[in-house]
Every structure is written in structure tokens, then in C-alpha cells.
Design an enzyme around this catalytic site. Structure first.
Site, PDB file in Angstrom:
ATOM      1  N   ASP A  50       0.829  -1.214   0.000  1.00 56.20           N
ATOM      2  CA  ASP A  50       0.000   0.000   0.000  1.00 56.20           C
ATOM      3  C   ASP A  50       0.862   1.261   0.000  1.00 56.20           C
ATOM      4  O   ASP A  50       0.340   2.384  -0.092  1.00 56.20           O
ATOM      5  CB  ASP A  50      -1.040  -0.013   1.133  1.00 56.20           C
ATOM      6  CG  ASP A  50      -0.420  -0.126   2.508  1.00 56.20           C
ATOM      7  OD1 ASP A  50       0.819  -0.229   2.610  1.00 56.20           O
ATOM      8  OD2 ASP A  50      -1.182  -0.120   3.503  1.00 56.20           O
ATOM      9  N   SER A  51       2.196   1.080   0.021  1.00 56.38           N
ATOM     10  CA  SER A  51       3.090   2.228  -0.225  1.00 56.38           C
ATOM     11  C   SER A  51       2.845   2.798  -1.620  1.00 56.38           C
ATOM     12  O   SER A  51       3.285   3.909  -1.921  1.00 56.38           O
ATOM     13  CB  SER A  51       4.559   1.801  -0.097  1.00 56.38           C
ATOM     14  OG  SER A  51       4.858   0.777  -1.029  1.00 56.38           O
ATOM     15  N   ASP A  89      -1.182  -6.075  -0.118  1.00 55.86           N
ATOM     16  CA  ASP A  89      -1.509  -5.516   1.198  1.00 55.86           C
ATOM     17  C   ASP A  89      -3.011  -5.349   1.379  1.00 55.86           C
ATOM     18  O   ASP A  89      -3.701  -4.834   0.483  1.00 55.86           O
ATOM     19  CB  ASP A  89      -0.874  -4.122   1.340  1.00 55.86           C
ATOM     20  CG  ASP A  89       0.493  -4.169   1.988  1.00 55.86           C
ATOM     21  OD1 ASP A  89       0.847  -5.213   2.572  1.00 55.86           O
ATOM     22  OD2 ASP A  89       1.210  -3.150   1.911  1.00 55.86           O
ATOM     23  N   LYS A 118      -1.027  -9.452   2.875  1.00 52.01           N
ATOM     24  CA  LYS A 118      -0.184  -9.018   4.011  1.00 52.01           C
ATOM     25  C   LYS A 118      -1.014  -8.080   4.874  1.00 52.01           C
ATOM     26  O   LYS A 118      -1.783  -7.269   4.349  1.00 52.01           O
ATOM     27  CB  LYS A 118       1.075  -8.315   3.498  1.00 52.01           C
ATOM     28  CG  LYS A 118       1.936  -7.725   4.628  1.00 52.01           C
ATOM     29  CD  LYS A 118       3.347  -7.394   4.181  1.00 52.01           C
ATOM     30  CE  LYS A 118       3.503  -6.087   3.440  1.00 52.01           C
ATOM     31  NZ  LYS A 118       3.075  -4.893   4.190  1.00 52.01           N
ATOM     32  N   GLU A 120      -0.835  -5.648   8.738  1.00 47.64           N
ATOM     33  CA  GLU A 120       0.067  -5.028   9.711  1.00 47.64           C
ATOM     34  C   GLU A 120      -0.420  -5.264  11.142  1.00 47.64           C
ATOM     35  O   GLU A 120      -1.565  -4.924  11.463  1.00 47.64           O
ATOM     36  CB  GLU A 120       0.142  -3.515   9.460  1.00 47.64           C
ATOM     37  CG  GLU A 120       0.762  -3.159   8.128  1.00 47.64           C
ATOM     38  CD  GLU A 120       0.920  -1.647   7.932  1.00 47.64           C
ATOM     39  OE1 GLU A 120       0.713  -0.867   8.880  1.00 47.64           O
ATOM     40  OE2 GLU A 120       1.251  -1.270   6.793  1.00 47.64           O
ATOM     41  N   GLU A 187       9.912  -4.232   9.612  1.00 51.15           N
ATOM     42  CA  GLU A 187      10.280  -2.941   9.012  1.00 51.15           C
ATOM     43  C   GLU A 187      10.872  -2.004  10.057  1.00 51.15           C
ATOM     44  O   GLU A 187      10.292  -1.806  11.141  1.00 51.15           O
ATOM     45  CB  GLU A 187       9.033  -2.298   8.378  1.00 51.15           C
ATOM     46  CG  GLU A 187       9.356  -0.943   7.744  1.00 51.15           C
ATOM     47  CD  GLU A 187       8.236  -0.370   6.886  1.00 51.15           C
ATOM     48  OE1 GLU A 187       7.182  -1.030   6.742  1.00 51.15           O
ATOM     49  OE2 GLU A 187       8.433   0.748   6.374  1.00 51.15           O
TER      50      GLU A 187
HETATM   51  O1  KIV Z   1       3.611  -1.134   1.416  1.00 49.90           O
HETATM   52  C1  KIV Z   1       4.772  -1.558   1.292  1.00 49.90           C
HETATM   53  O2  KIV Z   1       5.477  -1.293   0.312  1.00 49.90           O
HETATM   54  C2  KIV Z   1       5.301  -2.396   2.354  1.00 49.90           C
HETATM   55  C3  KIV Z   1       6.775  -2.575   2.396  1.00 49.90           C
HETATM   56  C4  KIV Z   1       7.356  -1.404   3.100  1.00 49.90           C
HETATM   57  C5  KIV Z   1       7.156  -3.857   3.028  1.00 49.90           C
HETATM   58  O3  KIV Z   1       4.579  -2.854   3.195  1.00 49.90           O
END
Ligand code: KIV
Length: 270
Positions: A50-51, A89, A118, A120, A187
Site C-alpha cells: 500500500d506504499s 496488502d 499481508k 500489519e 520494518e
Molecule cells: O507497502 C509496502 O510497500 C510495504 C513494504 C514497506 C514492506 O509494506
């Protein structure tokens, strides 16, 4: 094609850890990037992180990223890399209940074509992880700096610096492992904390800003390629300077258009 022969599957990640073979993970957010990364045969996991909210959509955090955004970008990555191991994510507030988590994961896998999701967080998410895994959804955990909690954390800074925080980190990692997660991203934590988690867990750790002792390493591809402006995270090594290349090509194009050199008239000598 390379991406067929080197396609990595989830069970083989654990084998890599056992054999001491490093795992590679890069983010991907569109089809051309996914195609190019997959065709190298050198990237084990394509993460639709989600970056992308920051590096693709221009937000200043991951908070505004929606499930629709993630589904669309995951689909694009899957289109570009049909055989890659794609992890997507679950975005902010899309997994606060087990039902939401299942619905969100279903969209990322059925519409987006992800192999896994994924999320968090640690101990508080154990039941959700178990529910997802029991339903057939492979889950990657994410500990340490949790960008979706940036407002609670007060910024993007190193986590788990105190001994009691490192103990909690290890407990979270073990709880995720027991709940069935297949891997954990750690992270922005001290390298000794990452080493502790890596040595304690049977599942592989993928570090980002967490030092060399993890089972694998991940980076945001825009940071890796020099495509994320002037202030990427300090730990993100630039392996190329593509912004400079793009600026140069753009200037050359404009110069040739203005100078009448491009395009040549039909039939003109090359
Ligand atoms: O969103 C993302 O790119 C991530 C990485 C920082 C692992 O979760």
C-alpha cells in the site's frame, strides 16, 4: 520464459530459510514494472504494497489507499507477471473484523489475482490471521514500523529499540507464526531485534530497514530505482538513478521536437 521456470511458491520460502538462501522481495504496482521484475527471474515475491499510495498516487501516507485501489493495482501486477508469487496488502481499516478481512482478502485474490495477503500488526490480529489461513488465504505478517499506524506512532521512526519492545516483537512474531502466517515483514527495527525474531521463528523474515540478519530483504522498487524523489528512507539503497534518465530523455524529446529533428518526414533519410 524466465518467469515460468523461476516462479517461487509459498512452501519453498520456508525451505529457502532452512537452507540459508536469501529471499528477495520488491514492490510492484503496475503491469510493466511487474513484467520487468518477474522476467529477471531474480525476485521471489512481488509485493503490491500500500506504499503505492505514496509512490504511485501521490499521497503522503498509506492511509488514503482503498481496497479498490489495491484490487486495481494487484490486477495490473498479475497481468504483467502471470506466474509470479504476488502478495497484496490489505489496506487501512479493511481487516478490523474477521468478516471484513475475509471479504477484503477475497477481493484481492479473486479480482486482483493475488496469491496471498499481508496485514500489519501482531498479537491483536492473531484470530484474524487464523481465520484467514483456515479459509485458505496465505497470510504474510508485518511487524516493527507499521505505516498504517503512523499517526499513533507519531512518524516514520525506528521501532523496537527498548529491550521490552524487542521482547514484545518476538512474542508477536511467534503469535503470527502459530496462527499460520507463512512469513513476516519486519520494518525499520534495529538489526539485533531483527536477528532475534529471525532466529526465534521458523517462518522466514523479510527485512526492510532491519539490517542484514533477516531471511530475506525487501525494498520499495521506486526507492531501489531512484524514482521516489529526493527523500527516500535512509536505509533504501538506490541501485539506479532513473529520475535522471527520464529527465534526460524528456529533454532530448522536447529539444528534437522543437528543433524539427523528430519526427522525420516520411521518406526522409534516417
Ligand atoms: O507497502 C509496502 O510497500 C510495504 C513494504 C514497506 C514492506 O509494506
Amino acid at each position: 520464459m524466465k518467469q515460468t521456470s523461476r516462479a517461487v511458491r509459498i512452501p519453498s520460502l520456508r525451505k529457502k530459510k532452512e537452507q540459508g538462501e536469501k529471499i528477495t522481495m520488491l514492490t510492484a504496482s503496475n503491469s510493466w514494472m511487474a513484467r520487468m521484475l518477474a522476467e529477471t527471474g531474480d525476485v521471489d515475491i512481488l509485493l503490491v504494497g500500500d506504499s503505492l499510495g505514496m509512490v504511485e498516487l501521490g499521497y503522503d501516507s498509506t492511509i488514503p489507499v482503498t481496497l479498490d485501489d489495491m484490487v486495481r493495482h494487484t490486477r495490473a501486477v498479475r497481468n504483467g507477471a502471470p506466474n509470479a508469487l504476488v502478495v497484496a496488502d490489505l489496506p487501512f481499516l479493511t481487516y478490523t473484523s474477521d468478516t471484513d478481512a475475509l471479504r477484503s482478502a477475497a477481493r484481492l485474490m479473486q479480482e486482483g489475482g493475488a496469491n496471498a495477503v499481508k496485514l500489519e500488526g501482531g498479537a491483536p490480529l492473531v484470530q484474524t490471521v487464523r481465520r484467514l489461513v483456515d479459509a485458505g488465504v496465505p497470510v504474510m505478517g508485518h511487524l516493527g514500523l507499521l505505516p498504517q499506524s503512523v499517526h499513533q506512532l507519531g512518524g516514520y521512526r525506528q521501532q523496537a529499540t527498548a529491550p521490552e519492545e524487542q521482547e514484545a516483537l518476538v512474542a508477536d512474531a511467534l503469535a503470527l507464526e502459530a496462527a499460520g502466517a507463512f512469513s513476516i515483514v519486519v520494518e525499520c527495527i534495529p538489526q539485533e531485534a531483527a536477528r532475534l525474531v529471525t532466529e526465534t521463528c521458523k517462518i522466514p523474515t523479510i527485512g526492510i530497514g532491519a539490517g542484514p540478519f533477516c531471511d530475506g530483504q525487501g525494498l520499495v522498487t521506486h526507492d531501489m530505482l531512484g524514482l521516489s524523489g529526493s527523500s527516500p528512507p535512509s536505509f533504501a539503497k538506490r541501485f539506479a538513478e532513473l529520475e535522471a534518465t527520464i529527465s534526460e530523455a524528456t529533454r532530448a524529446f522536447a529539444q528534437e521536437v522543437r528543433g524539427g529533428e523528430f519526427p522525420k518526414a516520411a521518406g526522409a533519410a534516417k
